[in-house]
Design a protein around this motif. Structure first.
Motif, PDB file in Angstrom:
ATOM      1  N   GLY A  49      53.129  39.130  30.682  1.00 33.30           N
ATOM      2  CA  GLY A  49      53.765  37.706  30.724  1.00 33.30           C
ATOM      3  C   GLY A  49      54.737  37.786  32.047  1.00 33.30           C
ATOM      4  N   ARG A  50      54.483  38.415  32.977  1.00 32.74           N
ATOM      5  CA  ARG A  50      55.433  38.592  34.047  1.00 32.74           C
ATOM      6  C   ARG A  50      55.232  37.477  34.864  1.00 32.74           C
ATOM      7  NH1 ARG A  50      57.898  43.740  35.014  1.00 32.74           N
ATOM      8  NH2 ARG A  50      59.483  42.765  36.198  1.00 32.74           N
ATOM      9  N   GLU A  51      56.127  36.815  35.633  1.00 33.52           N
ATOM     10  CA  GLU A  51      55.930  35.730  36.471  1.00 33.52           C
ATOM     11  C   GLU A  51      55.689  36.489  38.099  1.00 33.52           C
ATOM     12  OE1 GLU A  51      58.449  32.070  38.319  1.00 33.52           O
ATOM     13  OE2 GLU A  51      59.451  33.499  37.341  1.00 33.52           O
ATOM     14  N   PHE A  52      54.534  35.938  38.488  1.00 40.17           N
ATOM     15  CA  PHE A  52      53.932  36.416  39.719  1.00 40.17           C
ATOM     16  C   PHE A  52      53.127  35.334  40.321  1.00 40.17           C
ATOM     17  CE2 PHE A  52      50.705  37.517  36.496  1.00 40.17           C
ATOM     18  CZ  PHE A  52      49.643  37.556  37.169  1.00 40.17           C
ATOM     19  N   ASN A  53      52.860  35.495  41.545  1.00 40.24           N
ATOM     20  CA  ASN A  53      51.927  34.712  42.344  1.00 40.24           C
ATOM     21  C   ASN A  53      50.502  35.518  42.338  1.00 40.24           C
ATOM     22  OD1 ASN A  53      50.440  33.529  44.239  1.00 40.24           O
ATOM     23  ND2 ASN A  53      52.037  33.353  45.923  1.00 40.24           N
ATOM     24  N   GLY A  54      49.629  34.792  41.720  1.00 39.41           N
ATOM     25  CA  GLY A  54      48.307  35.248  41.407  1.00 39.41           C
ATOM     26  C   GLY A  54      47.435  35.384  42.506  1.00 39.41           C
ATOM     27  N   TYR A  55      48.088  34.660  43.665  1.00 33.37           N
ATOM     28  CA  TYR A  55      47.067  34.546  44.911  1.00 33.37           C
ATOM     29  C   TYR A  55      48.115  35.011  46.141  1.00 33.37           C
ATOM     30  CZ  TYR A  55      44.450  33.403  48.730  1.00 33.37           C
ATOM     31  OH  TYR A  55      43.903  33.144  50.027  1.00 33.37           O
ATOM     32  N   ILE A  56      47.664  36.261  46.494  1.00 34.71           N
ATOM     33  CA  ILE A  56      48.027  36.788  47.795  1.00 34.71           C
ATOM     34  C   ILE A  56      46.765  36.996  48.752  1.00 34.71           C
ATOM     35  CG2 ILE A  56      49.268  38.746  49.088  1.00 34.71           C
ATOM     36  CD1 ILE A  56      50.749  38.966  46.566  1.00 34.71           C
ATOM     37  N   ALA A  57      46.934  36.404  49.904  1.00 30.73           N
ATOM     38  CA  ALA A  57      45.609  36.839  50.751  1.00 30.73           C
ATOM     39  C   ALA A  57      45.620  38.110  51.047  1.00 30.73           C
ATOM     40  CB  ALA A  57      45.921  36.114  52.209  1.00 30.73           C
ATOM     41  N   ARG A  58      44.362  38.778  50.766  1.00 33.64           N
ATOM     42  CA  ARG A  58      44.152  40.262  50.851  1.00 33.64           C
ATOM     43  C   ARG A  58      43.090  40.561  51.998  1.00 33.64           C
ATOM     44  NH1 ARG A  58      44.715  38.731  45.509  1.00 33.64           N
ATOM     45  NH2 ARG A  58      42.623  38.514  45.342  1.00 33.64           N
ATOM     46  N   GLY A  59      43.547  41.432  52.495  1.00 35.44           N
ATOM     47  CA  GLY A  59      42.379  41.864  53.707  1.00 35.44           C
ATOM     48  C   GLY A  59      42.416  43.348  53.861  1.00 35.44           C
ATOM     49  N   ILE A  60      41.640  43.736  54.850  1.00 42.42           N
ATOM     50  CA  ILE A  60      41.350  45.018  54.924  1.00 42.42           C
ATOM     51  C   ILE A  60      41.624  45.511  56.613  1.00 42.42           C
ATOM     52  CG2 ILE A  60      39.754  47.060  55.215  1.00 42.42           C
ATOM     53  CD1 ILE A  60      38.432  45.593  52.802  1.00 42.42           C
ATOM     54  N   LEU A  61      42.455  46.486  56.849  1.00 47.38           N
ATOM     55  CA  LEU A  61      42.492  46.813  58.240  1.00 47.38           C
ATOM     56  C   LEU A  61      41.322  47.930  58.518  1.00 47.38           C
ATOM     57  CD1 LEU A  61      43.873  47.233  61.026  1.00 47.38           C
ATOM     58  CD2 LEU A  61      45.279  49.154  59.703  1.00 47.38           C
ATOM     59  N   ILE A  62      40.260  47.420  59.390  1.00 47.77           N
ATOM     60  CA  ILE A  62      39.102  48.178  59.673  1.00 47.77           C
ATOM     61  C   ILE A  62      39.622  49.415  60.585  1.00 47.77           C
ATOM     62  CG2 ILE A  62      36.836  48.169  60.452  1.00 47.77           C
ATOM     63  CD1 ILE A  62      36.703  46.461  58.293  1.00 47.77           C
ATOM     64  N   GLU A  63      39.416  50.716  60.255  1.00 52.04           N
ATOM     65  CA  GLU A  63      39.795  51.680  61.005  1.00 52.04           C
ATOM     66  C   GLU A  63      38.520  52.497  61.226  1.00 52.04           C
ATOM     67  OE1 GLU A  63      42.935  54.164  59.466  1.00 52.04           O
ATOM     68  OE2 GLU A  63      44.103  52.562  59.188  1.00 52.04           O
ATOM     69  N   SER A  64      37.412  52.304  60.845  1.00 48.08           N
ATOM     70  CA  SER A  64      36.345  52.927  61.134  1.00 48.08           C
ATOM     71  C   SER A  64      35.106  51.990  61.476  1.00 48.08           C
ATOM     72  CB  SER A  64      35.518  53.782  59.749  1.00 48.08           C
ATOM     73  OG  SER A  64      34.544  54.333  59.948  1.00 48.08           O
ATOM     74  N   PRO A  65      34.504  52.356  62.663  1.00 43.21           N
ATOM     75  CA  PRO A  65      33.556  51.638  63.207  1.00 43.21           C
ATOM     76  C   PRO A  65      32.417  51.349  62.308  1.00 43.21           C
ATOM     77  CG  PRO A  65      34.458  53.025  65.022  1.00 43.21           C
ATOM     78  CD  PRO A  65      35.077  53.387  63.791  1.00 43.21           C
ATOM     79  N   LEU A  66      32.268  52.270  61.431  1.00 47.33           N
ATOM     80  CA  LEU A  66      30.997  52.465  60.568  1.00 47.33           C
ATOM     81  C   LEU A  66      31.250  51.178  59.831  1.00 47.33           C
ATOM     82  CD1 LEU A  66      30.667  56.175  59.739  1.00 47.33           C
ATOM     83  CD2 LEU A  66      29.145  54.984  61.404  1.00 47.33           C
ATOM     84  N   LEU A  67      32.303  50.877  59.321  1.00 48.19           N
ATOM     85  CA  LEU A  67      32.278  49.731  58.194  1.00 48.19           C
ATOM     86  C   LEU A  67      32.087  48.449  58.844  1.00 48.19           C
ATOM     87  CD1 LEU A  67      35.746  50.349  56.675  1.00 48.19           C
ATOM     88  CD2 LEU A  67      33.698  50.771  55.660  1.00 48.19           C
ATOM     89  N   LEU A  68      31.987  48.287  60.131  1.00 47.55           N
ATOM     90  CA  LEU A  68      31.576  47.110  60.944  1.00 47.55           C
ATOM     91  C   LEU A  68      30.059  46.998  60.821  1.00 47.55           C
ATOM     92  CD1 LEU A  68      33.610  47.536  64.344  1.00 47.55           C
ATOM     93  CD2 LEU A  68      34.188  46.125  62.224  1.00 47.55           C
ATOM     94  N   PHE A  69      29.375  47.763  60.518  1.00 42.92           N
ATOM     95  CA  PHE A  69      27.909  47.677  60.620  1.00 42.92           C
ATOM     96  C   PHE A  69      27.277  47.070  59.283  1.00 42.92           C
ATOM     97  CE2 PHE A  69      28.504  50.994  63.902  1.00 42.92           C
ATOM     98  CZ  PHE A  69      28.086  50.384  64.987  1.00 42.92           C
ATOM     99  N   ASP A  70      28.109  46.836  58.115  1.00 44.09           N
ATOM    100  CA  ASP A  70      27.623  46.326  56.983  1.00 44.09           C
ATOM    101  C   ASP A  70      28.712  45.629  56.430  1.00 44.09           C
ATOM    102  OD1 ASP A  70      26.155  45.499  55.131  1.00 44.09           O
ATOM    103  OD2 ASP A  70      25.419  47.326  54.500  1.00 44.09           O
TER     104      ASP A  70
END
Length: 165
Positions: A49-70
């Motif tokens: 029951g804590r007060e919080f913001n349920g929406y924070i823009a979330r993302g990924i810092l892509i470090e491995s080029p392999l992640l870019l392929f899919d």
């Protein structure tokens, strides 16, 4: 711990907008695990029951080029952040540092092909980039334009800066 930090960010976000970029992600499994932990933090706050913001823009810092392929295998996130210096070094086989002139044309072709193949995903997520100050040359800014990146972070050691591209 990661979960405690995430819960603190969710609580602090009631005072303003913020984004959360998960760094050090080099596999799809690591990305999924990070988002599972964030979801768990969200659920704990809700149960308490804590007060919080349920929406924070979330993302990924892509470090491995392999992640870019899919990219479709990555968890749903709002933004993708590319470490241009690291990705370029790994894609060209060069050490972190200036991209050899001979590698620039193949790298341009790679990014054009990649962008064309991932256009729908790129349009549905905000793209950001990080680059070392000494590598933010014309080639980097051409890439920023090609990828339609709106936010750029220039890493200058103690003089980090942010700009809208």
């Amino acid at each position: 711990s990661f979960c405690n930090s995430a819960e603190a960010l969710f609580r602090a976000a009631i005072y303003g907008n913020m984004s959360l970029i998960l760094g050090g992600v080099c596999s799809y499994r690591a990305a999924r695990r990070a988002f599972e932990l964030l979801h768990g933090s969200f659920c704990r706050l809700s149960e308490e029951g804590r007060e919080f913001n349920g929406y924070i823009a979330r993302g990924i810092l892509i470090e491995s080029p392999l992640l870019l392929f899919d990219l479709s295998r990555l968890p749903k996130c709002d933004l993708l952040c590319f470490d241009f210096s690291l990705l370029s070094a790994r894609l060209t086989g060069a050490e972190r540092g200036e991209i050899p002139s001979a590698s620039r044309d193949p790298l341009r072709r790679f990014w054009k092909t990649w962008r064309a193949q991932n256009d729908a995903i790129c349009r549905s997520r905000e793209l950001r980039a990080i680059c070392s100050a000494h590598e933010a040359d014309d080639f980097f800014w051409d890439w920023v334009g090609l990828m339609d990146i709106k936010e750029v972070y220039i890493d200058g050691g103690y003089n980090d800066s942010f700009c809208n591209a």
